[in-house]
Scaffold this active site. Structure first.
Site, PDB file in Angstrom:
ATOM      1  N   HIS A  70       0.834  -1.211   0.000  1.00 38.22           N
ATOM      2  CA  HIS A  70       0.000   0.000   0.000  1.00 38.22           C
ATOM      3  C   HIS A  70       0.868   1.260   0.000  1.00 38.22           C
ATOM      4  O   HIS A  70       1.236   1.777   1.051  1.00 38.22           O
ATOM      5  CB  HIS A  70      -0.915  -0.012   1.230  1.00 38.22           C
ATOM      6  CG  HIS A  70      -2.007   1.018   1.181  1.00 38.22           C
ATOM      7  ND1 HIS A  70      -3.228   0.816   1.783  1.00 38.22           N
ATOM      8  CD2 HIS A  70      -2.067   2.246   0.624  1.00 38.22           C
ATOM      9  CE1 HIS A  70      -3.995   1.890   1.590  1.00 38.22           C
ATOM     10  NE2 HIS A  70      -3.293   2.779   0.896  1.00 38.22           N
ATOM     11  N   HIS A  72       1.445   5.192  -2.229  1.00 38.08           N
ATOM     12  CA  HIS A  72       0.957   6.151  -3.231  1.00 38.08           C
ATOM     13  C   HIS A  72       2.205   6.798  -3.835  1.00 38.08           C
ATOM     14  O   HIS A  72       2.958   7.457  -3.122  1.00 38.08           O
ATOM     15  CB  HIS A  72       0.060   7.207  -2.583  1.00 38.08           C
ATOM     16  CG  HIS A  72      -1.176   6.628  -1.965  1.00 38.08           C
ATOM     17  ND1 HIS A  72      -2.350   6.451  -2.669  1.00 38.08           N
ATOM     18  CD2 HIS A  72      -1.423   6.153  -0.719  1.00 38.08           C
ATOM     19  CE1 HIS A  72      -3.270   5.905  -1.870  1.00 38.08           C
ATOM     20  NE2 HIS A  72      -2.730   5.713  -0.685  1.00 38.08           N
ATOM     21  N   LEU A  73       2.422   6.577  -5.125  1.00 38.92           N
ATOM     22  CA  LEU A  73       3.647   7.095  -5.745  1.00 38.92           C
ATOM     23  C   LEU A  73       3.414   8.378  -6.548  1.00 38.92           C
ATOM     24  O   LEU A  73       4.351   9.005  -6.994  1.00 38.92           O
ATOM     25  CB  LEU A  73       4.312   6.022  -6.607  1.00 38.92           C
ATOM     26  CG  LEU A  73       4.803   4.792  -5.822  1.00 38.92           C
ATOM     27  CD1 LEU A  73       5.526   3.826  -6.744  1.00 38.92           C
ATOM     28  CD2 LEU A  73       5.696   5.172  -4.650  1.00 38.92           C
ATOM     29  N   ASP A 161      -8.693   2.934  -3.565  1.00 41.90           N
ATOM     30  CA  ASP A 161      -8.162   3.513  -2.330  1.00 41.90           C
ATOM     31  C   ASP A 161      -7.985   5.019  -2.411  1.00 41.90           C
ATOM     32  O   ASP A 161      -7.536   5.568  -3.414  1.00 41.90           O
ATOM     33  CB  ASP A 161      -6.822   2.890  -1.949  1.00 41.90           C
ATOM     34  CG  ASP A 161      -6.343   3.423  -0.608  1.00 41.90           C
ATOM     35  OD1 ASP A 161      -6.999   3.108   0.395  1.00 41.90           O
ATOM     36  OD2 ASP A 161      -5.366   4.186  -0.571  1.00 41.90           O
ATOM     37  N   HIS A 188     -10.926   0.417   0.826  1.00 40.58           N
ATOM     38  CA  HIS A 188     -10.724   1.577   1.702  1.00 40.58           C
ATOM     39  C   HIS A 188     -12.088   1.767   2.361  1.00 40.58           C
ATOM     40  O   HIS A 188     -13.000   2.350   1.779  1.00 40.58           O
ATOM     41  CB  HIS A 188     -10.297   2.766   0.834  1.00 40.58           C
ATOM     42  CG  HIS A 188     -10.345   4.097   1.513  1.00 40.58           C
ATOM     43  ND1 HIS A 188      -9.222   4.852   1.732  1.00 40.58           N
ATOM     44  CD2 HIS A 188     -11.376   4.835   2.011  1.00 40.58           C
ATOM     45  CE1 HIS A 188      -9.561   5.997   2.336  1.00 40.58           C
ATOM     46  NE2 HIS A 188     -10.863   6.002   2.505  1.00 40.58           N
ATOM     47  N   HIS A 241      -5.568  -0.540   5.710  1.00 44.53           N
ATOM     48  CA  HIS A 241      -5.396   0.299   6.905  1.00 44.53           C
ATOM     49  C   HIS A 241      -6.524   0.213   7.944  1.00 44.53           C
ATOM     50  O   HIS A 241      -7.200   1.208   8.219  1.00 44.53           O
ATOM     51  CB  HIS A 241      -5.149   1.752   6.518  1.00 44.53           C
ATOM     52  CG  HIS A 241      -6.030   2.318   5.424  1.00 44.53           C
ATOM     53  ND1 HIS A 241      -7.394   2.211   5.431  1.00 44.53           N
ATOM     54  CD2 HIS A 241      -5.730   2.983   4.279  1.00 44.53           C
ATOM     55  CE1 HIS A 241      -7.889   2.800   4.360  1.00 44.53           C
ATOM     56  NE2 HIS A 241      -6.891   3.268   3.634  1.00 44.53           N
ATOM     57  N   ASP A 314       0.834   2.702   3.747  1.00 42.96           N
ATOM     58  CA  ASP A 314      -0.043   3.774   3.259  1.00 42.96           C
ATOM     59  C   ASP A 314       0.793   5.047   3.033  1.00 42.96           C
ATOM     60  O   ASP A 314       0.339   6.164   3.319  1.00 42.96           O
ATOM     61  CB  ASP A 314      -1.215   4.040   4.206  1.00 42.96           C
ATOM     62  CG  ASP A 314      -2.310   4.881   3.547  1.00 42.96           C
ATOM     63  OD1 ASP A 314      -2.192   5.173   2.341  1.00 42.96           O
ATOM     64  OD2 ASP A 314      -3.274   5.258   4.245  1.00 42.96           O
TER      65      ASP A 314
HETATM   66 ZN   LIG Z   1      -7.061   4.351   1.945  1.00 44.08          ZN
END
Ligand SMILES: [Zn+2]
Length: 433
Positions: A70, A72-73, A161, A188, A241, A314
């Site tokens: 998990h 985020h790029l 997500d 999510h 999460h 996350d």
């Molecule tokens: Zn999320």
């Protein structure tokens, strides 16, 4: 890269093969060739032999390369926050060798061209980067994506997500399709009508601060719905999460009756409570929000008994533009790749989690939840290996953060347990200075 590498005399801990012993790991052609207990290993190491790298891991912990399902790029679309390359660099520094990136880019990863673009950027990245495709077009929650095509392009799971899938009918179909393509749906879990304008956990602290709260039930009710849909469809559900006691209880009960549901927890949700919001530090603003002591207790209990199989960061990079603003307006989330191991290791030092369970939750368990080949150093596997100095102390400093964003509440915090060296496919991609 030397064709042959040997990592000598480290404490090799790999829950996937039940190994915890001082061992030598032999790597050939980027794969694990053999593992021998150091005490009984009489192979000549040919120190200095051409084409042989000897990595001395005496006194260090050697584990399978960490797996983060998990992150985020931010590429494409928000490269000022993070790119595939900078995110992968941060991952390598954090001991991760495989990371999965969420679909909430711009454009959204809801079609093959975006997936292919991310994979193209990943070719030159420090670690393995695998994309997660969107569940709905544009994350709008209206039209389901072509999951078969996304899978074909290289997506390894599906998730909206960042946004909940509000429409239960759409979630039902997503779980049906995902069963067809053999991939997990990552939820999510958040009921928007219960979140409303909430910006932190609902409780005594939000009342005191005068901030609108998000009750636990906003998460619990959506987890309950998605578990029931997974049960109905036979689809594979992974809960992202988890932050509430109620969520842990629901997942535990579902697993007991055979529902295909797995779960992850983020390091910040087991190390910080909502009291961190006092002072209005926007680096304490995340979604789901930081909860209370009782939730942390339940989350750690869930980690210990395996209800929550995985730890996932996350990792959510944001620039000062999104974070140096009024609390209510600030973006959600913090970066997490570079501090994850040390933060969770703090729980091990406090006697709240075993080191073996921790390593499992950061390697083989997330790999299995998503159906990935990584997370193990069994013979024949890709030589993705992380070497850690459990005795080393370090202080998080903004200047040494490799992520393009610095949004973390841990700057200035001293932690124990430091990633020393990260190896992907037999090649060193990070060495601590
Ligand atoms: Zn999320």
């Amino acid at each position: 890269m030397a064709n042959r590498v040997v990592i000598t005399n480290g404490r090799v801990l790999d829950p996937s093969i039940g190994l915890d012993e001082v061992s030598n790991i032999y790597i050939m052609g980027g794969r694990v060739a053999s593992i021998k207990a150091s005490a009984s290993d009489d192979s000549p190491l040919e120190e200095g032999a051409p084409g042989l790298d000897v990595i001395d891991a005496t006194g260090k912990l050697v584990v399978p390369g960490l797996v983060d399902i998990h992150t985020h790029l931010r590429e494409p679309g928000y490269e000022y926050k993070e790119t595939v390359s900078t995110g992968a660099g941060a991952a390598a520094a954090g001991g991760f060798t495989t990371i999965l990136c969420m679909a909430n880019t711009l454009p959204v990863n809801d079609n093959q061209s975006v997936t292919r673009y991310i994979l193209k950027q990943a070719e030159s990245a420090a670690v393995r980067v695998l994309p997660i495709g969107a569940v709905s077009l544009g994350l709008k929650g209206k039209t389901i994506t072509e999951m078969g095509e996304l899978k074909e392009a290289g997506c390894v799971a599906f998730s909206d997500d960042g946004m909940p899938v509000k429409d239960a009918g759409l979630m039902r179909r997503a779980l049906e399709y995902s069963a067809g393509v053999g991939k997990a749906i990552i939820t999510h879990a958040e009921e928007p009508e219960l979140v409303r304008d909430g910006v932190m956990n609902e409780g005594p602290v939000s009342t005191r601060l005068g901030l609108p709260g998000i009750p636990n039930v906003a998460e619990d009710s959506m987890i309950a719905r998605d578990i029931q849909l997974a049960e109905l469809t036979g689809g594979r559900l992974h809960v992202a999460h988890v932050s509430t006691r109620g969520g842990v209880d629901l997942i535990r009960a579902a697993q007991a009756r055979g529902v295909k549901v797995t779960a992850e927890v983020a390091p910040h949700h087991i190390t910080l409570t909502d009291s961190r919001v006092i002072g209005y530090d926007t680096n304490a603003k995340m979604n789901p929000p930081l909860r209370r002591d009782g939730d942390i207790e339940a989350l750690i209990e869930g980690l210990n008994d395996g209800t929550i199989g995985s730890i996932a960061t996350d990792h959510a990079p944001h620039s000062v533009i999104e974070k140096d603003v009024e609390f209510a307006c600030a973006a959600n989330g913090i970066i997490g790749l570079e501090t994850a191991f040390s933060l969770v290791y703090g729980l091990v030092l406090d006697g709240r989690l075993s080191l073996e369970r921790m390593v499992e939750a950061m390697t083989i368990s997330p790999a299995k939840a998503i159906g990935l080949e990584c997370g193990s150093i069994r013979v024949g596997a890709a030589a993705d290996i992380t070497i850690i100095d459990l005795g080393a102390e370090w202080t998080v400093e903004a200047d040494s953060i490799r992520s393009r964003s610095k949004n973390t509440p841990y700057i200035g915090v001293t932690m124990k347990g430091r990633v020393q060296q990260t190896i992907v496919g037999g090649k060193t991609v990070f060495t601590a200075s």
